[in-house]
Structures are given as structure tokens and as C-alpha cells.
Design a protein around this motif. Structure first.
Motif, PDB file in Angstrom:
ATOM      1  N   HIS A 164       0.851  -1.198   0.000  1.00  0.00           N
ATOM      2  CA  HIS A 164       0.000   0.000   0.000  1.00  0.00           C
ATOM      3  C   HIS A 164       0.883   1.242   0.000  1.00  0.00           C
ATOM      4  N   ALA A 165       0.564   2.204  -0.821  1.00  0.00           N
ATOM      5  CA  ALA A 165       1.375   3.426  -0.934  1.00  0.00           C
ATOM      6  C   ALA A 165       0.983   4.413   0.158  1.00  0.00           C
ATOM      7  N   PHE A 166       1.690   4.376   1.284  1.00  0.00           N
ATOM      8  CA  PHE A 166       1.426   5.322   2.368  1.00  0.00           C
ATOM      9  C   PHE A 166       1.866   6.729   1.982  1.00  0.00           C
ATOM     10  N   THR A 167       2.967   6.816   1.229  1.00  0.00           N
ATOM     11  CA  THR A 167       3.501   8.110   0.789  1.00  0.00           C
ATOM     12  C   THR A 167       3.999   7.954  -0.647  1.00  0.00           C
ATOM     13  N   ASP A 168       4.526   9.038  -1.184  1.00  0.00           N
ATOM     14  CA  ASP A 168       5.049   9.005  -2.551  1.00  0.00           C
ATOM     15  C   ASP A 168       6.310   8.157  -2.674  1.00  0.00           C
ATOM     16  N   THR A 169       6.972   7.859  -1.549  1.00  0.00           N
ATOM     17  CA  THR A 169       8.223   7.107  -1.605  1.00  0.00           C
ATOM     18  C   THR A 169       8.061   5.644  -1.204  1.00  0.00           C
ATOM     19  N   THR A 170       6.849   5.207  -0.923  1.00  0.00           N
ATOM     20  CA  THR A 170       6.616   3.822  -0.518  1.00  0.00           C
ATOM     21  C   THR A 170       6.829   2.858  -1.681  1.00  0.00           C
ATOM     22  N   HIS A 171       7.481   1.744  -1.413  1.00  0.00           N
ATOM     23  CA  HIS A 171       7.586   0.689  -2.427  1.00  0.00           C
ATOM     24  C   HIS A 171       6.195   0.130  -2.706  1.00  0.00           C
ATOM     25  N   THR A 172       5.876  -0.028  -3.978  1.00  0.00           N
ATOM     26  CA  THR A 172       4.559  -0.548  -4.350  1.00  0.00           C
ATOM     27  C   THR A 172       4.658  -1.872  -5.101  1.00  0.00           C
ATOM     28  N   SER A 173       5.850  -2.472  -5.122  1.00  0.00           N
ATOM     29  CA  SER A 173       6.011  -3.765  -5.767  1.00  0.00           C
ATOM     30  C   SER A 173       7.173  -4.514  -5.139  1.00  0.00           C
ATOM     31  N   ALA A 174       7.122  -5.833  -5.255  1.00  0.00           N
ATOM     32  CA  ALA A 174       8.209  -6.655  -4.736  1.00  0.00           C
ATOM     33  C   ALA A 174       9.501  -6.410  -5.513  1.00  0.00           C
ATOM     34  N   GLU A 175       9.360  -6.102  -6.797  1.00  0.00           N
ATOM     35  CA  GLU A 175      10.545  -5.915  -7.641  1.00  0.00           C
ATOM     36  C   GLU A 175      11.389  -4.736  -7.169  1.00  0.00           C
ATOM     37  N   SER A 176      10.757  -3.605  -6.937  1.00  0.00           N
ATOM     38  CA  SER A 176      11.523  -2.440  -6.491  1.00  0.00           C
ATOM     39  C   SER A 176      12.094  -2.650  -5.097  1.00  0.00           C
ATOM     40  N   LEU A 177      11.339  -3.360  -4.265  1.00  0.00           N
ATOM     41  CA  LEU A 177      11.819  -3.625  -2.913  1.00  0.00           C
ATOM     42  C   LEU A 177      13.032  -4.549  -2.936  1.00  0.00           C
ATOM     43  N   ARG A 178      13.015  -5.555  -3.806  1.00  0.00           N
ATOM     44  CA  ARG A 178      14.152  -6.476  -3.914  1.00  0.00           C
ATOM     45  C   ARG A 178      15.450  -5.727  -4.230  1.00  0.00           C
ATOM     46  N   ASP A 179      15.361  -4.746  -5.109  1.00  0.00           N
ATOM     47  CA  ASP A 179      16.550  -3.974  -5.469  1.00  0.00           C
ATOM     48  C   ASP A 179      17.133  -3.270  -4.256  1.00  0.00           C
ATOM     49  N   ASP A 192      14.576   4.368   6.091  1.00  0.00           N
ATOM     50  CA  ASP A 192      13.167   4.655   5.829  1.00  0.00           C
ATOM     51  C   ASP A 192      13.148   6.084   5.310  1.00  0.00           C
ATOM     52  N   ARG A 193      12.816   6.229   4.039  1.00  0.00           N
ATOM     53  CA  ARG A 193      12.823   7.541   3.389  1.00  0.00           C
ATOM     54  C   ARG A 193      11.407   8.123   3.338  1.00  0.00           C
ATOM     55  N   GLU A 194      10.826   8.331   4.504  1.00  0.00           N
ATOM     56  CA  GLU A 194       9.442   8.813   4.611  1.00  0.00           C
ATOM     57  C   GLU A 194       8.480   7.845   3.911  1.00  0.00           C
ATOM     58  N   GLU A 195       8.738   6.565   4.005  1.00  0.00           N
ATOM     59  CA  GLU A 195       7.952   5.574   3.280  1.00  0.00           C
ATOM     60  C   GLU A 195       6.687   5.147   4.002  1.00  0.00           C
ATOM     61  N   HIS A 196       6.659   5.303   5.327  1.00  0.00           N
ATOM     62  CA  HIS A 196       5.479   4.921   6.107  1.00  0.00           C
ATOM     63  C   HIS A 196       4.717   6.143   6.607  1.00  0.00           C
ATOM     64  N   GLU A 197       5.461   7.167   7.011  1.00  0.00           N
ATOM     65  CA  GLU A 197       4.855   8.396   7.516  1.00  0.00           C
ATOM     66  C   GLU A 197       5.591   9.604   6.936  1.00  0.00           C
ATOM     67  N   PRO A 198       4.875  10.583   6.426  1.00  0.00           N
ATOM     68  CA  PRO A 198       5.522  11.793   5.912  1.00  0.00           C
ATOM     69  C   PRO A 198       6.345  12.479   7.003  1.00  0.00           C
ATOM     70  N   GLY A 199       7.554  12.863   6.656  1.00  0.00           N
ATOM     71  CA  GLY A 199       8.400  13.594   7.595  1.00  0.00           C
ATOM     72  C   GLY A 199       9.191  12.729   8.546  1.00  0.00           C
ATOM     73  N   ILE A 200       8.937  11.411   8.568  1.00  0.00           N
ATOM     74  CA  ILE A 200       9.638  10.508   9.473  1.00  0.00           C
ATOM     75  C   ILE A 200      10.682   9.713   8.686  1.00  0.00           C
TER      76      ILE A 200
END
Length: 262
Positions: A164-179, A192-200
């Protein structure tokens, strides 16, 4: 995660999970609204769990909440299967040294469970709390642990992520996450590049045994208003020192095998 495939016990655990997920006392009507069970079945499970003191019923408010027996069992599990008791002193020192939020986490059924936390000198409101479960694919601790799983286990864990895309930087596929997991394994730490919470943001380091078995992960978390990824990266040597100490201490403890599938 549903355990209903495990028969009656699994279904009862599903009900316990549902009650706990509210984070507050909950009425039967609310449970029924979000339950996959028919009313009579759900009522039977709730009554049995209440009779066994796994749930507590407040007759004045008509609400259910986790019971004292469940709390006792949870405490026993925390004492014997969690890194928290043996890592406490190390986390205290790291927190005092860096002045930022410190998280200790373990992987449970493809999710992250925060087993301990130290708040920053100037606390910041964020999702994580000790005992709370979070997603693995968009948290620093989750990715740090996933990066060191054996291939077969990693495949299972990746399949169980929601993406699930919590923010604009969240991984949305297994492929990108594997990299990214490959990069984390090469570097020994991840972000964690603000992937779960904005600003965190956070930097996380896995806690491994001598044979590279994943025990958990440790992170230092801050906000984009206080620092940046480069600032957090500068703390990696200090975090690694803490992780090595925790791993050494854990070597004399027996931990159950990491559960990654249901």
C-alpha cells in the motif's frame, strides 16, 4: 493475518487479533461489523475467550478488551522470546548518546513488531509504539531484517506484503523492494525515506547471529525538520556497535525460529 486455516484455535486467535486491533474496548456490534464470522459463531468465540479470561467484558459499557490471562501470556512471551530484556541497557545508552528515537524490532509473520522503544530528547509523535505491529516493506527495521532472510523465506515474506502506498516514496512492488534489499545487504544498513509516515526518516541496522540468522533490527528515527538521511547515516558506526553488543549478549539466549509464514 488470518489463522483460520488452523481450525477452531486459529479462528479464536483471529477474534483475539480483531479485539486487540482496535486499541480500545470494543462493543460486540463493532466486532460483528468487521468480522468474517456469522453472528452466532462470533458470539460463541467471544464468550469462550471471555470465560477463559483471554478477553475481559465490562458489563456497564458492554465492551470487550484483552483479558488478564492474555496479558500474562504476552508478558511471558516477551520475557522469553523477545530481544527487549537483553537489549535494554544497550538501547538506553544508545538513546542517551544520539538523542533521537530508538526502535528495537523483530519480524513476526512477515510483519514488524516493535518490542522496545526509547523516545527522543524532544519526542515526536509517530506510529510506532512498543508492542505495536507495523508493515515490513516500508519501515527501516523491516527492510533491514528482510534483506538478510534466506531466499525461500524472503520470497514468502515479499508475497505477504500489501504494498500500500502510504507516501510518494513507498515501495509498491516486490521488484523495487528487492533492489533496495540487495543494497541493504551490501551496505549493512538501510533507510526509511518517509515511506510509512511523511516527515519521518530512519536508519536501521539488522541484529544477526554469527551465522547471519536474523534476530531483529535496531533503528534511530528522526524527522526531516531535525536532520536528513546523511545525518542519520553518520550514526551507523555507533548503531553497529550497539547491535554487535546485543548480538553477543543474545548468543547465550535461546530464541524460537523466526516465524515468517502463517
Amino acid at each position: 493475518m488470518s489463522t483460520s486455516g488452523d481450525g477452531t484455535v486459529g479462528k479464536a486467535l483471529d477474534v483475539l487479533d480483531q479485539v486487540a486491533s482496535y486499541g480500545r474496548p470494543v462493543r460486540f456490534a463493532e466486532l460483528l461489523e468487521g468480522s468474517a464470522f456469522p453472528k452466532a459463531t462470533l458470539y460463541r468465540f467471544v464468550q469462550t475467550l471471555t470465560n477463559q479470561r483471554m478477553l475481559s467484558f465490562d458489563p456497564e459499557r458492554g465492551t470487550y478488551s484483552p483479558g488478564v490471562r492474555l496479558v500474562r501470556l504476552a508478558h511471558a512471551a516477551w520475557q522469553t522470546a523477545s530481544l527487549a530484556p537483553i537489549a535494554r541497557a544497550q538501547i538506553d545508552q544508545l538513546s542517551a548518546d544520539v538523542g533521537e528515537t530508538v526502535h528495537l524490532a523483530q519480524l513476526d509473520h512477515a510483519q514488524v513488531i516493535y518490542v522496545d522503544k526509547r523516545n527522543a530528547a524532544e519526542p515526536v509523535q509517530m506510529y510506532s509504539q512498543s508492542g505495536k505491529v507495523g508493515p515490513a516493506y516500508c519501515t527501516g527495521v523491516g527492510k533491514a531484517m528482510m534483506a538478510y532472510l534466506p531466499d525461500a523465506e524472503l520470497d514468502q515474506v515479499l508475497d505477504q506484503q500489501s504494498y500500500h502506498a502510504f507516501t510518494d516514496t513507498t515501495h509498491t512492488s516486490a521488484e523495487s523492494l528487492r533492489d533496495e534489499l540487495a543494497d541493504i545487504r551490501a551496505n549493512g544498513y538501510g533507510f526509511d525515506r518517509e515511506e510509512h509516515e511523511p516527515g519521518i526518516i530512519c536508519v536501521a541496522v539488522p541484529i544477526l547471529t554469527e551465522t547471519n540468522r536474523v534476530l531483529g533490527a535496531l533503528s534511530v528515527t528522526s524527522t526531516t525538520t531535525r536532520t536528513n538521511l546523511a545525518g542519520l547515516e553518520s550514526l551507523v558506526p555507533r548503531i553497529q556497535t550497539t547491535v554487535e553488543a546485543i548480538s553477543k549478549e543474545a548468543s547465550s539466549w535461546h530464541f524460537p525460529a523466526t516465524a515468517t509464514t502463517s
